[in-house]
Motif scaffolding. Sequence first.
Motif, PDB file in Angstrom:
ATOM      1  N   ASN A 218      -9.277 -12.234   0.572  1.00 54.72           N
ATOM      2  CA  ASN A 218      -7.858 -12.393   0.689  1.00 54.72           C
ATOM      3  C   ASN A 218      -7.450 -13.849   0.625  1.00 54.72           C
ATOM      4  OD1 ASN A 218      -7.781 -13.194   3.377  1.00 54.72           O
ATOM      5  ND2 ASN A 218      -7.803 -11.214   3.932  1.00 54.72           N
ATOM      6  N   ASP A 219      -6.108 -14.248   0.367  1.00 56.47           N
ATOM      7  CA  ASP A 219      -5.962 -15.692   0.274  1.00 56.47           C
ATOM      8  C   ASP A 219      -6.040 -16.628   1.491  1.00 56.47           C
ATOM      9  OD1 ASP A 219      -5.270 -15.385  -2.326  1.00 56.47           O
ATOM     10  OD2 ASP A 219      -3.122 -15.021  -2.101  1.00 56.47           O
TER      11      ASP A 219
ATOM     12  N   ASP B 194      -0.460  -8.299   1.095  1.00 57.79           N
ATOM     13  CA  ASP B 194       0.000  -8.996   0.089  1.00 57.79           C
ATOM     14  C   ASP B 194      -0.577  -9.173  -1.183  1.00 57.79           C
ATOM     15  OD1 ASP B 194       2.203 -10.879  -0.676  1.00 57.79           O
ATOM     16  OD2 ASP B 194       0.460 -12.540  -0.306  1.00 57.79           O
ATOM     17  N   LYS B 195       0.101  -8.810  -2.359  1.00 60.95           N
ATOM     18  CA  LYS B 195      -0.530  -8.931  -3.675  1.00 60.95           C
ATOM     19  C   LYS B 195      -1.994  -7.977  -3.772  1.00 60.95           C
ATOM     20  CE  LYS B 195       1.147 -13.556  -4.235  1.00 60.95           C
ATOM     21  NZ  LYS B 195       0.848 -15.049  -4.387  1.00 60.95           N
ATOM     22  N   GLY B 196      -1.760  -6.864  -3.218  1.00 65.45           N
ATOM     23  CA  GLY B 196      -2.734  -6.148  -3.336  1.00 65.45           C
ATOM     24  C   GLY B 196      -3.836  -6.289  -2.516  1.00 65.45           C
ATOM     25  N   SER B 197      -3.853  -6.988  -1.482  1.00 65.43           N
ATOM     26  CA  SER B 197      -4.654  -7.463  -0.574  1.00 65.43           C
ATOM     27  C   SER B 197      -4.951  -6.372   0.472  1.00 65.43           C
ATOM     28  CB  SER B 197      -4.672  -8.817   0.062  1.00 65.43           C
ATOM     29  OG  SER B 197      -4.797  -9.837  -0.657  1.00 65.43           O
TER      30      SER B 197
END
Length: 258
Positions: free
Chosen positions: A2-3, A165-168
């Motif tokens: 993840n980010d 978040d965003k598919g994470s």
Amino acid sequence: MNDDVRELLGRAAEDAGRPVISTEAVYAKAARVRWRRRTAVSAAAVCTVAAGAFVVPQLASSTPNAPQTTSVGSLAEKPGGTPRDVLLIELLPTDVARLDEVSFAEIIKHVSPPPAEPSRTGPLDGQYSVRRDGGVGYLTIDVRDAEAVRKKLGGAPAEDLCKPDKGSPARTECVREELSGGRVLTMWSDDMNYGEGTPQWGPELVARLTLSDGSVLAVRDSTGFESDDAPGPLLKTPPLTRAELRELMLRPELLPKK
């Protein structure tokens, strides 16, 4: 990955380059200071009784070099001459008896000569090894101002880091805590299982403290990494417990003076 993990591990590589610190003189000094502190607290307690009757990377490994020891005179220091690891160990639990400021570029990538000393936002920003019971874990401390956070993330950080978040995938055992002064503390567990790589990092605790001005304090509390030339095996648990990590995150000594 993840980010947030990419950001923490990327920052660790960017900030690498400080010399590995290993000197008995430093620890002797730290032990003396901590002994004096415990003595003072004990004395104060006696007087009171008498009177009343506060976040690596999948880096490629190369041929290992022999570990190097740096003299006290060349230690990375804060203005005033006190090494950062001596300052930091004063903020940690008393069972953390061995702490060294290290460089991931040196111990993982074996960069020689090491990169230039990086700029820091926080006074104790850095990468530190913690040795206990034959194993080696790590603490990394990183403060970023609001502008650096926006630049890194391409905008403001997520308001709630515990929400996927965003598919994470959702963060494990994630706890978000709203504090006084507009601060938000978020802590979670990460098993660091992101596929094969060298080094292979062990489980860790991650903490983020977002301040009212948008700046962020990030700390990794890692059990260590595994590779052919790792300094030691993984710790059984992160260097700090969740409660101890929370206490460290709230210490003003980790933040720049205003």
